[in-house]
Design a protein around this motif. Structure first.
Motif, PDB file in Angstrom:
ATOM      1  N   GLU A  70       0.829  -1.209   0.000  1.00  0.00           N
ATOM      2  CA  GLU A  70       0.000   0.000   0.000  1.00  0.00           C
ATOM      3  C   GLU A  70       0.861   1.256   0.000  1.00  0.00           C
ATOM      4  O   GLU A  70       1.785   1.403   0.790  1.00  0.00           O
ATOM      5  N   LYS A  96      -4.730   5.842  -1.823  1.00  0.00           N
ATOM      6  CA  LYS A  96      -3.650   4.879  -1.623  1.00  0.00           C
ATOM      7  C   LYS A  96      -4.116   3.533  -2.157  1.00  0.00           C
ATOM      8  O   LYS A  96      -5.310   3.222  -2.128  1.00  0.00           O
ATOM      9  N   SER A  97      -3.164   2.746  -2.638  1.00  0.00           N
ATOM     10  CA  SER A  97      -3.543   1.470  -3.236  1.00  0.00           C
ATOM     11  C   SER A  97      -2.477   0.409  -2.999  1.00  0.00           C
ATOM     12  O   SER A  97      -1.310   0.713  -2.754  1.00  0.00           O
ATOM     13  N   ASN A 131      -6.513  -2.993  -4.153  1.00  0.00           N
ATOM     14  CA  ASN A 131      -7.220  -2.473  -2.987  1.00  0.00           C
ATOM     15  C   ASN A 131      -6.987  -0.969  -2.893  1.00  0.00           C
ATOM     16  O   ASN A 131      -5.854  -0.504  -3.069  1.00  0.00           O
ATOM     17  N   TYR A 132      -8.058  -0.220  -2.581  1.00  0.00           N
ATOM     18  CA  TYR A 132      -7.979   1.226  -2.559  1.00  0.00           C
ATOM     19  C   TYR A 132      -8.516   1.793  -1.253  1.00  0.00           C
ATOM     20  O   TYR A 132      -9.419   1.225  -0.633  1.00  0.00           O
ATOM     21  N   SER A 133      -7.981   2.931  -0.863  1.00  0.00           N
ATOM     22  CA  SER A 133      -8.569   3.751   0.199  1.00  0.00           C
ATOM     23  C   SER A 133      -8.337   5.206  -0.178  1.00  0.00           C
ATOM     24  O   SER A 133      -7.284   5.556  -0.719  1.00  0.00           O
ATOM     25  N   SER A 157     -14.345   8.780   4.190  1.00  0.00           N
ATOM     26  CA  SER A 157     -13.268   7.837   3.856  1.00  0.00           C
ATOM     27  C   SER A 157     -13.849   6.643   3.106  1.00  0.00           C
ATOM     28  O   SER A 157     -14.736   5.954   3.616  1.00  0.00           O
ATOM     29  N   LYS A 159     -13.236   2.973   1.059  1.00  0.00           N
ATOM     30  CA  LYS A 159     -12.355   1.815   0.936  1.00  0.00           C
ATOM     31  C   LYS A 159     -13.018   0.783   0.034  1.00  0.00           C
ATOM     32  O   LYS A 159     -14.242   0.653   0.018  1.00  0.00           O
ATOM     33  N   ASP A 161     -12.138  -2.394  -3.424  1.00  0.00           N
ATOM     34  CA  ASP A 161     -11.204  -3.121  -4.286  1.00  0.00           C
ATOM     35  C   ASP A 161     -11.711  -3.165  -5.710  1.00  0.00           C
ATOM     36  O   ASP A 161     -12.886  -2.902  -5.986  1.00  0.00           O
ATOM     37  N   LEU A 199     -16.572   0.389  -3.763  1.00  0.00           N
ATOM     38  CA  LEU A 199     -16.052   1.253  -2.713  1.00  0.00           C
ATOM     39  C   LEU A 199     -17.185   1.551  -1.756  1.00  0.00           C
ATOM     40  O   LEU A 199     -18.352   1.632  -2.162  1.00  0.00           O
ATOM     41  N   GLY A 201     -18.118   3.832   2.108  1.00  0.00           N
ATOM     42  CA  GLY A 201     -17.699   4.719   3.184  1.00  0.00           C
ATOM     43  C   GLY A 201     -18.726   4.710   4.293  1.00  0.00           C
ATOM     44  O   GLY A 201     -19.933   4.791   4.034  1.00  0.00           O
TER      45      GLY A 201
END
Length: 264
Positions: A70, A96-97, A131-133, A157, A159, A161, A199, A201
Motif C-alpha cells: 500500500e 492509496k492502493s 485495494n484502494y482507500s 473515507s 475503501k 477493491d 467502494l 464509506g
C-alpha cells in the motif's frame, strides 16, 4: 568407388552436424529454468518476479507474480494531468492502493539461437486485484428562500477493491550477459479486458450531507462515463454513508519490463 567414397564422406559430415545439433540442444536444455526480477517496476514500488521454463528451441512457459504494498498511486501527478477532470482527480489525489497480480504466459522464440534466447512473442493473461482507500471531499450547502444559508466541505473515507482480467501479447528480447546471467527486455505488452469493483464509506450523514454527497457522486459518475474506457458506476447514499459499485467495465493495461535473469 568414387561415388561410394563421396556418399560415405557426406554421411560422416551429416552425422557430425546432427551430433553437434544434439549436443547443442542438450547443452541448452541442461539448464532450462529462468528466474527473473523486473528492475523497471521497482521504480513504481512494485515487486515483479517471473519464472520461465524452456521446453524446446521455440517454446517456453512461465508466470509472473506482481506485488505492490500500500502506497500512493504510482505516477499520480502524471495520471491526474492526463485525466484532467476535477471530480475524478479529487478522488485520486489522496488515494492509496496496493495490488496483487498473477500472469501466466507462453513464449515463442523467433531467433536462430532459441532455447530461451533472442526475440520472442508472448501471449499472456493477467488477473489482478487492487485495494484502494481514499478520502473523498464533497460540498454541503443549504439554501433558504433562494438565499445561501451555509456552504461547507465534508470528507468521507472510502475503501474498496477492483478486480481486473486482461489478455494480451508481449514482444521482447532475452539475451545473455555473462555465464548464467541474462537480461530480458520486455519492450511492450498491451492487454485488454474487463474490470469490476466496489467502494464504500461509513459515516453518519444528515439529510443535507446526503444530498451534497449524492449530487457530487452523480457528477463523478458522469466524469467516469466520459473517459475512453467508460466506467459503469452506480451508487447509493444513506444515513450511514455511501456504497459505490463499479459494474463490469472495460480495462486496458500495458506490460513492460527490464529484468535481470538467472538461468539454472
Amino acid at each position: 568407388m568414387k561415388n561410394i567414397l563421396l556418399a560415405f564422406a557426406f554421411l560422416l559430415s551429416w552425422t557430425g552436424v546432427k551430433a553437434q545439433e544434439i549436443s547443442n540442444t542438450e547443452d541448452a536444455l541442461e539448464k532450462p529454468n529462468f528466474v527473473k526480477l523486473n528492475l523497471l517496476t521497482l521504480v513504481g514500488g512494485k515487486i515483479s518476479v517471473e519464472y520461465e521454463r524452456v521446453l524446446n528451441k521455440r517454446f517456453a512457459v512461465g508466470a509472473a507474480v506482481n506485488l505492490r504494498p500500500e502506497n500512493s498511486l504510482p505516477f499520480k501527478s502524471s495520471i491526474m494531468d492526463i485525466v484532467d477532470d476535477s471530480e475524478i482527480n479529487s478522488l485520486l489525489d489522496g488515494m492509496k492502493s496496493s495490488s496483487t497480480a498473477i500472469i501466466p504466459e507462453v513464449k515463442y522464440y523467433l531467433s536462430k539461437k532459441g532455447y530461451g534466447q533472442g526475440f520472442y512473442l508472448a501471449p499472456y493473461v493477467k488477473y489482478a486485484k487492487l485495494n484502494y482507500s481514499a478520502p473523498y471531499t464533497y460540498d454541503v450547502s443549504v439554501d433558504y428562500q433562494g438565499q445561501l444559508v451555509y456552504d461547507r466541505e465534508e470528507t468521507i473515507s472510502l475503501k474498496g477493491d477492483l478486480t481486473t482480467f486482461t489478455a494480451g501479447i508481449s514482444a521482447g528480447i532475452n539475451f545473455k550477459l555473462k555465464n548464467n546471467i541474462f537480461l530480458d527486455w520486455r519492450i511492450i505488452g498491451p492487454g485488454y479486458g474487463t474490470s469490476k469493483g466496489s467502494l464504500s464509506g461509513k459515516m453518519t450523514l444528515n439529510a443535507d450531507e446526503q444530498a451534497g454527497l449524492r449530487e457530487q457522486l452523480g457528477e463523478l459518475k458522469e466524469s467516469l462515463n466520459d473517459l475512453p474506457l467508460k466506467f459503469k458506476m452506480d451508487y447509493t447514499v444513506h444515513g450511514n454513508g455511501a456504497d459505490i459499485t463499479l459494474n463490469k467495465s472495460p480495462w486496458a493495461s500495458i506490460r513492460s519490463g527490464l529484468s535481470i535473469a538467472y538461468k539454472f
